[in-house]
Design a protein around this motif. Structure first.
Motif, PDB file in Angstrom:
ATOM      1  N   ALA A 184       0.827  -1.209   0.000  1.00  0.00           N
ATOM      2  CA  ALA A 184       0.000   0.000   0.000  1.00  0.00           C
ATOM      3  C   ALA A 184       0.865   1.264   0.000  1.00  0.00           C
ATOM      4  CB  ALA A 184      -0.935   0.002   1.205  1.00  0.00           C
ATOM      5  N   ARG A 185       2.107   1.162   0.466  1.00  0.00           N
ATOM      6  CA  ARG A 185       3.030   2.304   0.493  1.00  0.00           C
ATOM      7  C   ARG A 185       3.797   2.465  -0.806  1.00  0.00           C
ATOM      8  NH1 ARG A 185       6.506   0.211   4.482  1.00  0.00           N
ATOM      9  NH2 ARG A 185       7.992   1.719   3.690  1.00  0.00           N
ATOM     10  N   ALA A 186       3.671   1.500  -1.716  1.00  0.00           N
ATOM     11  CA  ALA A 186       4.461   1.499  -2.941  1.00  0.00           C
ATOM     12  C   ALA A 186       3.645   1.957  -4.148  1.00  0.00           C
ATOM     13  CB  ALA A 186       5.015   0.105  -3.204  1.00  0.00           C
ATOM     14  N   ARG A 187       4.272   2.788  -4.972  1.00  0.00           N
ATOM     15  CA  ARG A 187       3.688   3.172  -6.264  1.00  0.00           C
ATOM     16  C   ARG A 187       3.867   2.028  -7.257  1.00  0.00           C
ATOM     17  NH1 ARG A 187       6.318   8.089  -7.619  1.00  0.00           N
ATOM     18  NH2 ARG A 187       4.693   9.071  -6.377  1.00  0.00           N
ATOM     19  N   SER A 188       5.044   1.399  -7.190  1.00  0.00           N
ATOM     20  CA  SER A 188       5.308   0.244  -8.054  1.00  0.00           C
ATOM     21  C   SER A 188       6.346  -0.651  -7.399  1.00  0.00           C
ATOM     22  CB  SER A 188       5.788   0.684  -9.446  1.00  0.00           C
ATOM     23  OG  SER A 188       7.063   1.285  -9.355  1.00  0.00           O
ATOM     24  N   VAL A 189       6.333  -1.913  -7.806  1.00  0.00           N
ATOM     25  CA  VAL A 189       7.264  -2.909  -7.275  1.00  0.00           C
ATOM     26  C   VAL A 189       7.735  -3.771  -8.432  1.00  0.00           C
ATOM     27  CG1 VAL A 189       7.573  -4.847  -5.683  1.00  0.00           C
ATOM     28  CG2 VAL A 189       6.021  -2.985  -5.079  1.00  0.00           C
ATOM     29  N   SER A 190       9.005  -4.115  -8.411  1.00  0.00           N
ATOM     30  CA  SER A 190       9.568  -5.069  -9.360  1.00  0.00           C
ATOM     31  C   SER A 190      10.211  -6.179  -8.546  1.00  0.00           C
ATOM     32  CB  SER A 190      10.611  -4.389 -10.246  1.00  0.00           C
ATOM     33  OG  SER A 190      11.291  -5.338 -11.035  1.00  0.00           O
ATOM     34  N   SER A 191       9.826  -7.415  -8.813  1.00  0.00           N
ATOM     35  CA  SER A 191      10.327  -8.572  -8.058  1.00  0.00           C
ATOM     36  C   SER A 191      10.958  -9.552  -9.032  1.00  0.00           C
ATOM     37  CB  SER A 191       9.169  -9.255  -7.325  1.00  0.00           C
ATOM     38  OG  SER A 191       8.453  -8.331  -6.547  1.00  0.00           O
ATOM     39  N   THR A 192      12.214  -9.908  -8.788  1.00  0.00           N
ATOM     40  CA  THR A 192      12.937 -10.785  -9.705  1.00  0.00           C
ATOM     41  C   THR A 192      13.629 -11.905  -8.947  1.00  0.00           C
ATOM     42  OG1 THR A 192      13.383  -8.880 -11.129  1.00  0.00           O
ATOM     43  CG2 THR A 192      14.717 -10.855 -11.507  1.00  0.00           C
ATOM     44  N   CYS A 193      13.388 -13.131  -9.372  1.00  0.00           N
ATOM     45  CA  CYS A 193      14.112 -14.289  -8.858  1.00  0.00           C
ATOM     46  C   CYS A 193      15.408 -14.412  -9.650  1.00  0.00           C
ATOM     47  CB  CYS A 193      13.263 -15.552  -9.035  1.00  0.00           C
ATOM     48  SG  CYS A 193      14.148 -17.088  -8.673  1.00  0.00           S
ATOM     49  N   VAL A 194      16.531 -14.498  -8.933  1.00  0.00           N
ATOM     50  CA  VAL A 194      17.826 -14.702  -9.577  1.00  0.00           C
ATOM     51  C   VAL A 194      18.145 -16.183  -9.475  1.00  0.00           C
ATOM     52  CG1 VAL A 194      20.266 -14.076  -9.587  1.00  0.00           C
ATOM     53  CG2 VAL A 194      18.542 -12.375  -8.907  1.00  0.00           C
ATOM     54  N   ARG A 195      18.173 -16.838 -10.581  1.00  0.00           N
ATOM     55  CA  ARG A 195      18.393 -18.286 -10.606  1.00  0.00           C
ATOM     56  C   ARG A 195      19.869 -18.617 -10.589  1.00  0.00           C
ATOM     57  NH1 ARG A 195      13.488 -20.811 -11.562  1.00  0.00           N
ATOM     58  NH2 ARG A 195      11.849 -19.339 -12.083  1.00  0.00           N
ATOM     59  N   PRO A 196      20.198 -19.805 -10.119  1.00  0.00           N
ATOM     60  CA  PRO A 196      19.349 -20.957  -9.860  1.00  0.00           C
ATOM     61  C   PRO A 196      18.701 -20.892  -8.480  1.00  0.00           C
ATOM     62  CG  PRO A 196      21.625 -21.574  -9.455  1.00  0.00           C
ATOM     63  CD  PRO A 196      21.628 -20.143  -9.960  1.00  0.00           C
ATOM     64  N   VAL A 197      17.629 -21.646  -8.322  1.00  0.00           N
ATOM     65  CA  VAL A 197      16.974 -21.854  -7.034  1.00  0.00           C
ATOM     66  C   VAL A 197      17.570 -23.138  -6.465  1.00  0.00           C
ATOM     67  CG1 VAL A 197      14.783 -22.383  -5.910  1.00  0.00           C
ATOM     68  CG2 VAL A 197      14.870 -20.684  -7.752  1.00  0.00           C
ATOM     69  N   PHE A 198      17.956 -23.107  -5.208  1.00  0.00           N
ATOM     70  CA  PHE A 198      18.586 -24.267  -4.583  1.00  0.00           C
ATOM     71  C   PHE A 198      17.577 -25.049  -3.759  1.00  0.00           C
ATOM     72  CE2 PHE A 198      21.926 -21.192  -5.355  1.00  0.00           C
ATOM     73  CZ  PHE A 198      22.856 -21.970  -6.021  1.00  0.00           C
ATOM     74  N   VAL A 199      17.482 -26.342  -4.025  1.00  0.00           N
ATOM     75  CA  VAL A 199      16.531 -27.215  -3.337  1.00  0.00           C
ATOM     76  C   VAL A 199      17.292 -28.410  -2.779  1.00  0.00           C
ATOM     77  CG1 VAL A 199      14.440 -28.609  -3.569  1.00  0.00           C
ATOM     78  CG2 VAL A 199      14.706 -26.538  -4.950  1.00  0.00           C
ATOM     79  N   ASN A 200      17.063 -28.684  -1.493  1.00  0.00           N
ATOM     80  CA  ASN A 200      17.627 -29.862  -0.861  1.00  0.00           C
ATOM     81  C   ASN A 200      16.541 -30.431   0.043  1.00  0.00           C
ATOM     82  OD1 ASN A 200      19.091 -31.862   0.360  1.00  0.00           O
ATOM     83  ND2 ASN A 200      20.701 -30.521   1.149  1.00  0.00           N
ATOM     84  N   GLY A 201      15.798 -31.391  -0.455  1.00  0.00           N
ATOM     85  CA  GLY A 201      14.692 -31.962   0.308  1.00  0.00           C
ATOM     86  C   GLY A 201      13.630 -30.914   0.567  1.00  0.00           C
ATOM     87  N   ASP A 202      13.342 -30.668   1.850  1.00  0.00           N
ATOM     88  CA  ASP A 202      12.320 -29.694   2.240  1.00  0.00           C
ATOM     89  C   ASP A 202      12.854 -28.274   2.346  1.00  0.00           C
ATOM     90  OD1 ASP A 202      10.392 -31.669   2.422  1.00  0.00           O
ATOM     91  OD2 ASP A 202      10.718 -31.994   4.561  1.00  0.00           O
ATOM     92  N   HIS A 203      14.131 -28.070   2.059  1.00  0.00           N
ATOM     93  CA  HIS A 203      14.744 -26.744   2.184  1.00  0.00           C
ATOM     94  C   HIS A 203      15.009 -26.144   0.810  1.00  0.00           C
ATOM     95  CE1 HIS A 203      15.380 -28.430   6.181  1.00  0.00           C
ATOM     96  NE2 HIS A 203      15.274 -27.161   6.561  1.00  0.00           N
ATOM     97  N   VAL A 204      14.666 -24.857   0.688  1.00  0.00           N
ATOM     98  CA  VAL A 204      14.797 -24.122  -0.571  1.00  0.00           C
ATOM     99  C   VAL A 204      15.463 -22.786  -0.273  1.00  0.00           C
ATOM    100  CG1 VAL A 204      13.514 -23.016  -2.457  1.00  0.00           C
ATOM    101  CG2 VAL A 204      12.733 -25.221  -1.538  1.00  0.00           C
ATOM    102  N   VAL A 205      16.367 -22.354  -1.143  1.00  0.00           N
ATOM    103  CA  VAL A 205      16.974 -21.029  -1.051  1.00  0.00           C
ATOM    104  C   VAL A 205      16.722 -20.319  -2.367  1.00  0.00           C
ATOM    105  CG1 VAL A 205      19.095 -19.687  -0.748  1.00  0.00           C
ATOM    106  CG2 VAL A 205      18.757 -21.798   0.564  1.00  0.00           C
ATOM    107  N   ILE A 206      16.126 -19.122  -2.263  1.00  0.00           N
ATOM    108  CA  ILE A 206      15.836 -18.304  -3.441  1.00  0.00           C
ATOM    109  C   ILE A 206      16.506 -16.949  -3.253  1.00  0.00           C
ATOM    110  CG2 ILE A 206      14.054 -17.220  -4.868  1.00  0.00           C
ATOM    111  CD1 ILE A 206      12.083 -19.337  -3.805  1.00  0.00           C
ATOM    112  N   ARG A 207      17.185 -16.501  -4.292  1.00  0.00           N
ATOM    113  CA  ARG A 207      17.780 -15.161  -4.294  1.00  0.00           C
ATOM    114  C   ARG A 207      16.803 -14.226  -5.005  1.00  0.00           C
ATOM    115  NH1 ARG A 207      23.109 -13.556  -7.727  1.00  0.00           N
ATOM    116  NH2 ARG A 207      23.095 -11.317  -7.278  1.00  0.00           N
TER     117      ARG A 207
END
Length: 130
Positions: free
Chosen positions: A56-79
């Motif tokens: 609500a405080r933002a005029r605009s937002v840009s959201s970008t996932c930087v790959r790769p996404v790391f997955v190890n079982g139930d654990h995930v790391v996303i940049r």
């Protein structure tokens, strides 16, 4: 462990800047979300409310996932890289790592790691973070 399809749908939802909706769709009811070493927010409803408040405080937002996404079982790391243009004309650029623990197809715990100095809004011409 989340399926690859679920992870891709989650990332797409965040990249479309539907942050509150991503919380509603992909977090467990009692999920915890923690910013660096701050006390965690507990409960999906608290996450959704916080996301709506920020957006609500933002005029605009840009959201970008930087790959790769790391997955190890139930654990995930996303940049992630986020750029917020606030209603007052200032800009915040944040780069963070999200460390997640999934229960099946939903996030149960998430901790964000980032430099808190990035949270300081800057003039639009000063968004390099230097």
């Amino acid at each position: 462990m989340p399926s690859n399809d679920t992870l891709e749908r989650f990332i797409a939802r965040v990249e479309s800047n539907a942050h509150a909706e991503a919380c509603e769709e992909f977090y467990t009811e009692h999920a915890s979300m923690q910013e660096n070493q701050s006390p965690p927010r507990v409960g999906r409803d608290a996450h959704v409310a916080n996301e709506r408040k920020v957006m609500a405080r933002a005029r605009s937002v840009s959201s970008t996932c930087v790959r790769p996404v790391f997955v190890n079982g139930d654990h995930v790391v996303i940049r992630w890289i986020f750029r917020f243009e606030w209603l007052d004309g200032t800009v915040t650029r944040m780069e963070e790592l999200a460390y997640q623990r999934w229960e099946g197809e939903r996030i149960a715990e998430e901790t964000f790691f980032y430099d808190p100095a990035q949270r300081v809004p800057r003039a639009p011409s000063d968004t390099t973070g230097a």
